[in-house]
Enzyme design. Sequence first.
Site, mmCIF file in Angstrom:
data_model
loop_
_atom_site.group_PDB
_atom_site.id
_atom_site.type_symbol
_atom_site.label_atom_id
_atom_site.label_comp_id
_atom_site.label_asym_id
_atom_site.label_seq_id
_atom_site.Cartn_x
_atom_site.Cartn_y
_atom_site.Cartn_z
ATOM 1 N N ASP A 142 0.841 -1.203 0.000
ATOM 2 C CA ASP A 142 0.000 0.000 0.000
ATOM 3 C C ASP A 142 0.873 1.249 0.000
ATOM 4 O O ASP A 142 1.542 1.547 0.989
ATOM 5 C CB ASP A 142 -0.892 0.016 1.249
ATOM 6 C CG ASP A 142 -1.802 1.231 1.287
ATOM 7 O OD1 ASP A 142 -2.873 1.184 0.672
ATOM 8 O OD2 ASP A 142 -1.418 2.244 1.912
ATOM 9 N N TYR A 188 3.165 9.693 -0.241
ATOM 10 C CA TYR A 188 4.257 9.071 0.523
ATOM 11 C C TYR A 188 5.615 9.291 -0.151
ATOM 12 O O TYR A 188 6.650 8.926 0.421
ATOM 13 C CB TYR A 188 4.035 7.555 0.705
ATOM 14 C CG TYR A 188 2.731 7.156 1.363
ATOM 15 C CD1 TYR A 188 1.905 8.104 1.974
ATOM 16 C CD2 TYR A 188 2.305 5.840 1.377
ATOM 17 C CE1 TYR A 188 0.703 7.736 2.553
ATOM 18 C CE2 TYR A 188 1.102 5.463 1.971
ATOM 19 C CZ TYR A 188 0.302 6.430 2.548
ATOM 20 O OH TYR A 188 -0.896 6.064 3.126
ATOM 21 N N LYS A 220 -2.702 5.877 -4.152
ATOM 22 C CA LYS A 220 -3.803 6.804 -3.835
ATOM 23 C C LYS A 220 -3.606 8.157 -4.505
ATOM 24 O O LYS A 220 -2.469 8.635 -4.627
ATOM 25 C CB LYS A 220 -3.898 7.012 -2.314
ATOM 26 C CG LYS A 220 -3.873 5.733 -1.520
ATOM 27 C CD LYS A 220 -4.070 5.918 -0.028
ATOM 28 C CE LYS A 220 -3.682 4.645 0.702
ATOM 29 N NZ LYS A 220 -2.228 4.535 0.961
ATOM 30 N N HIS A 256 -7.534 9.570 -1.773
ATOM 31 C CA HIS A 256 -6.882 9.520 -0.459
ATOM 32 C C HIS A 256 -7.745 10.137 0.657
ATOM 33 O O HIS A 256 -7.862 9.579 1.744
ATOM 34 C CB HIS A 256 -5.529 10.238 -0.545
ATOM 35 C CG HIS A 256 -4.515 9.747 0.431
ATOM 36 N ND1 HIS A 256 -3.173 9.668 0.155
ATOM 37 C CD2 HIS A 256 -4.633 9.301 1.706
ATOM 38 C CE1 HIS A 256 -2.519 9.187 1.198
ATOM 39 N NE2 HIS A 256 -3.384 8.967 2.161
#
Length: 282
Positions: A49, A54, A79, A112
């Site tokens: 994930d 990120y 996301k 997200h």
Amino acid sequence: MIKSLKDTYTLNNGVKIPGLGLGVWQVDTPQECINAVKAAVKNGYISIDTAKAYDNEEYVGQAIKECDKKREELFITSKLWNADQGYDNTLKAFDATLKRLDMEYLDMYLIHWPVPVADKYVETWKAMEKLNKEGLIRAIGVSNFTKAHLQRLADECEIIPAVNQIEYHPWLIQPALNAYMEENNIKLEAWSPLAHGELLNNEIIGKIAEKYNKSIAQVIIKWDLQNGVITIPKSVKEERIIANADVFDFELSVEDMATINGMNKDYRTGPDPDEFDMDAAK
Ligand code: NDP
């Protein structure tokens, strides 16, 4: 019941998702991310994930190339970030995500955060529907959506999200949202299943863990799986990545499940989805 890292739940569109995967938020360096993903895959994880936010899609992609698994044997989720919401922006952002991962398709793509103040999640979802129909995303879902946000998608769009990835752990069970999702066949995926690490010294779960000769993390992960929830604990340490998946040789009793189910105190480690608008495209 999920009995191995390969075991899956079937989503509302027939796509199968592993019950237990690795999360890679807040990994400090590119190499740490590459090492964590490689360690996970080497030890049997199928599902990873990540997210644009990120800043490590590129390293997840690189790690997967360095593994001895074929792309189609893995389940990769990313996301769409808040600033990329909107119909055209979503199409562009998805393309950029695929390029960073160096992949031809995603197994799952999630919005997200809903960012209600920007009021773009409906048109964003319509772009996700298009990408899903084109076969570029096997399952589309959302993250941090409340019942009201999900209901709006149901009223104004075609496809019901396959998954809602929400903060979920023994201190935050979200029963009303959970019930709505069950009724509407939207699978719950738990983010921060260990409450971002805050639950790892918990006395109540510690006592339960002792009985089974397991760690607190293992008990929480097992509790997720026994509750039918998808869980994606994060660790960058190979021994913890292995330990977090060593949960298939025991079962929590009905009483212990009830004790943990009773720990809810509506405590969030992250923001309230109705309020959070960081980097929103306004
Ligand atoms: P977790 O609840 O998974 O906890 C991770 C923390 O616990 C890290 O500090 C990790 O440290 C530590 N840890 C993990 N396993 C063990 C263990 N066995 N023993 C002791 N310590 C352990 O937190 P996250 O917030 O990272 O959530 C998991 C994933 O959920 C994220 O990585 C991300 O993929 C997703 N997520 C999604 C969000 C969303 O808005 N959709 C928001 C937040 C997370 P170490 O790495 O040093 O081992």
